[in-house]
Design a protein around this motif. Structure first.
Motif, PDB file in Angstrom:
ATOM      1  N   THR A 465       0.852  -1.191   0.000  1.00  0.00           N
ATOM      2  CA  THR A 465       0.000   0.000   0.000  1.00  0.00           C
ATOM      3  C   THR A 465       0.882   1.233   0.000  1.00  0.00           C
ATOM      4  OG1 THR A 465      -0.125   0.037   2.424  1.00  0.00           O
ATOM      5  CG2 THR A 465      -1.854  -1.179   1.238  1.00  0.00           C
ATOM      6  N   TYR A 466       0.343   2.346  -0.568  1.00  0.00           N
ATOM      7  CA  TYR A 466       1.107   3.578  -0.744  1.00  0.00           C
ATOM      8  C   TYR A 466       0.337   4.738  -0.107  1.00  0.00           C
ATOM      9  CZ  TYR A 466       3.443   0.735  -4.300  1.00  0.00           C
ATOM     10  OH  TYR A 466       4.123  -0.249  -4.956  1.00  0.00           O
ATOM     11  N   TYR A 467       0.963   5.368   0.869  1.00  0.00           N
ATOM     12  CA  TYR A 467       0.348   6.523   1.543  1.00  0.00           C
ATOM     13  C   TYR A 467       1.165   7.765   1.195  1.00  0.00           C
ATOM     14  CZ  TYR A 467      -1.751   9.419   5.180  1.00  0.00           C
ATOM     15  OH  TYR A 467      -2.422  10.421   5.849  1.00  0.00           O
ATOM     16  N   TYR A 480      -4.201   7.196   0.890  1.00  0.00           N
ATOM     17  CA  TYR A 480      -3.730   6.039   0.131  1.00  0.00           C
ATOM     18  C   TYR A 480      -4.167   6.208  -1.327  1.00  0.00           C
ATOM     19  CZ  TYR A 480      -2.817   3.798   4.631  1.00  0.00           C
ATOM     20  OH  TYR A 480      -2.338   3.500   5.875  1.00  0.00           O
TER      21      TYR A 480
END
Length: 669
Positions: A465-467, A480
């Protein structure tokens, strides 16, 4: 006992003085070798030559030849534009000397002859940056076999290895391999005159094949009605296409390369320094000739019989540089340059295994994964594996690499070894733990303009996951969003701390990457400076809005990037840029190739007016006034445009025999 012999030709500048020291131990000639009459053992050679540096040569002939992979020799007089000649040389064409003024040489004094031939050759070399080695006589005057003209040929020979005349090839004897029986013959090379009336060229080309010899073909203008000996473009391309049909048989070479090869072959000799296995697992030879090494350095094509005791050749080098070679019917075929260092064959007296190293996985892995390396299996082979040249405990044809390093296998057949190619393996980290990283298309941008951010994280499993947190004033809230690309703009100026957090699959481990981007805020005329290796200039800017102002700033070794927005008053904006040094207006020297002047511009029009950006070349061509040539024009819209204008094509005018510098004015209105 030592015997000293000295050889000097009638053309002393063309030959190096060779001192031979002959000792009691003789130098042995290499056994059973031949040197091809022409490069790559072609059956003949042809040179296409072009006289007078006509614009049709670089506008038509060179592009057509480039698309077909053909090369030619271009004889030039005084050059007003060096760039085409440099570009032609860079792709394999030859630029050669046709005198400065194209005068008949027999009418000149000794001093004038020196200026037209020798001094001009030096000027060409200085201006273009590469050697000029061949010559062509204007009107053919001086290239005749008449001894009255020999003093001209002697002058040419001081700085050139050969010269082409305009004497026609009138019978088959002129096409034969022995077209030059003496040194002087190389300064009287004949040619075929190519023009529209020359329709039998395909038959003429085949004379070269049948005789195994050489011929030059002379062109003047291409596709220029009324031009001297003009040949139409479609006829010229037919000539080139016909040459392509025989290219595998005939060497299409520059005049310099063809004559250089022909002269080298006449005096070349291949000798043995160390016989096979006399000094280890090698065979050392020496290729020499009696010519000047700085003039004559074209590779010769050699076929050398392989001794029976040499079973395997591992490599071939000359002067430490790898040579390509092939084995044809127990002969070694290769190209080598005379007097360019020893030719060393790395040899074995046994047969080596024929193996390849196969990589069955990605070479960048995460722990605890491995990379499978595999070599061909044969029951007669034995195997060893090495990492960073250290032997490993492994003797199979398959190996699993788990650590970073360079791996290869040594395979032996009856004790005769061969090493495979090396494979590098890298460990990116622990599987499931990503390495966060990202890139932006720019690191500095203007307010309300877009910056694009994209994750470049590594060691990924596909479930991360990318925040993203783009910082204060961004158009996108923290959250996100995936790996990107993400298009973000900012409503406030200043430095912005951008942060990407990537979460992996191992205990949901986070890795974080921060970078700073800078946002600028210009509301009217302004500048943005970038590093630039130019001269030291003071830049004076004149911005006219409803309430106009001007100011002076100095940058050392900087370029300007101009940001011109619509005026806050809705008026038209004008921008002009002049160049000063020590408070004195000074033009750019646009001829300096190291400078490469480029103006970078960012501009837009207001909602209420039409605007344009124009670049004017201003030249004082007389005391009566200024000539202004618009050489760049761009319509501006209400959205920002970024563009570059290159000044390197601005040129100098000549008026009343005095060169006048170009200056330039840029304006937005």
């Amino acid at each position: 006992m030592i015997i000293i012999k000295q050889y000097v030709s009638i053309f002393e500048p063309m030959k190096k003085i060779v001192v031979l020291l002959i000792f009691l131990a003789p130098v042995l000639s290499a056994q059973n070798y031949t040197i091809g009459n022409w490069y790559d053992f072609k059956k003949g050679a042809i040179s296409l030559t072009f006289d007078d540096g006509h614009p049709s040569h670089y506008n038509t002939a060179i592009p057509e030849m480039n698309t077909r992979g053909l090369v030619g020799t271009f004889y030039v007089n005084f050059l007003w534009n060096n760039s085409w000649a440099i570009e032609a040389n860079d792709v394999g064409h030859e630029i050669a000397n046709h005198t400065k003024s194209h005068d008949s040489l027999s009418y000149l004094s000794v001093g004038e002859l020196h200026d037209e031939v020798t001094a001009f050759n030096q000027k060409l070399e200085n201006d273009l940056g590469f050697p000029i080695r061949t010559f062509c006589y204007p009107y053919g005057n001086g290239g005749e076999s008449d001894s009255v003209m020999f003093y001209i040929q002697d002058t040419v020979a001081q700085t050139h290895l050969a010269a082409r005349s305009i004497a026609k090839a009138t019978d088959d004897e002129h096409y034969k391999y022995d077209f030059a029986l003496s040194e002087r013959d190389y300064y009287q090379i004949r040619t075929v005159h190519m023009r529209d009336s020359m329709r039998s060229y395909h038959e003429d080309f085949r004379k070269v094949i049948s005789t195994g010899g050489y011929m030059t073909y002379m062109f003047h203008t291409i596709g220029t009605p009324g031009g001297w000996d003009n040949m139409e473009v479609d006829h010229f391309t037919d000539v080139l296409d016909d040459l392509l049909l025989i290219k595998d048989t005939v060497w299409i070479a520059t005049f310099r390369d063809a004559i250089c090869y022909h002269r080298e072959r006449k005096t070349a000799n291949l000798t043995t320094v160390y016989a096979p296995f006399e000094n280890g697992n090698n065979w050392v030879l020496n290729l020499t000739d009696s010519l000047r090494d700085d003039w004559f350095n074209h590779p010769l094509s050699i076929k050398l019989e392989k001794p029976t005791e040499v079973v395997t050749i591992l490599s071939a080098k000359q002067g430490g540089i790898e040579l390509e070679y092939t084995i044809v019917n127990d002969s070694i075929v290769f190209n080598a340059i005379p007097d360019n260092g020893h030719i060393i064959f790395d040899i074995l007296n046994c047969e080596i295994p024929i193996v390849d190293l196969t990589v069955l996985d990605e070479t960048i892995i995460c722990t605890p994964d491995s990379v499978r390396l595999e070599v061909n299996y044969d029951s007669a082979y034995s195997y060893s594996w090495f990492k960073d040249s250290v032997k490993l405990e492994a003797d199979s044809n398959v190996f699993f690499a788990k650590d970073s390093g360079n791996y290869f296998s040594e395979v032996k057949l009856n004790g005769c070894p061969i090493n495979t190619a090396s494979v590098g393996v890298s460990i990116s980290g622990v599987c499931g733990v990503p390495n966060a990283n990202f890139e932006s298309d720019v690191t500095r941008q203007f307010k309300d303009e877009v910056i694009t951010f994209t994750s470049s994280s590594t060691n990924l499993q596909g479930t991360e996951t990318y925040y993203w947190d783009f910082g204060e004033g961004s158009s996108i809230e923290p959250g996100y969003y995936g790996p990107g690309p993400m298009e973000v703009s900012y409503s406030t100026p200043g430095e912005k701390d951008v942060k990407l957090t990537v979460t992996g699959s191992v205990s949901f481990t986070d890795t974080i990457k921060n970078k700073i981007v800078e946002i600028d805020d210009f509301n009217s005329c302004g500048i943005y400076k970038e590093d630039f290796n130019g001269p030291d200039f003071k830049f004076w800017h004149w911005c006219t809005c409803k309430y106009g102002y001007n100011y002076t700033m100095e940058f050392v070794n900087k370029a300007l990037r101009l940001n011109l927005t619509d005026s806050i008053y809705g008026e038209w904006d004008n921008f002009k840029l002049f160049f000063y040094e020590d408070s004195v207006m000074k033009p750019f020297d646009f001829s300096d190739d190291l400078y490469k002047p480029v103006l970078r511009v960012r501009a837009k029009a207001s909602d209420t007016c039409r605007a344009s950006f124009s670049l004017l070349d201003t030249n004082w061509v007389s005391t009566a006034g200024m000539k202004m040539n618009q050489i760049g024009y761009i319509d501006l819209t209400t959205k920002y445009q970024e563009f570059e204008l290159d000044f390197s094509n601005l040129f100098f005018y000549e008026w009343e025999n005095k060169v006048v510098d170009s200056t330039a004015v840029w304006g937005i209105s």
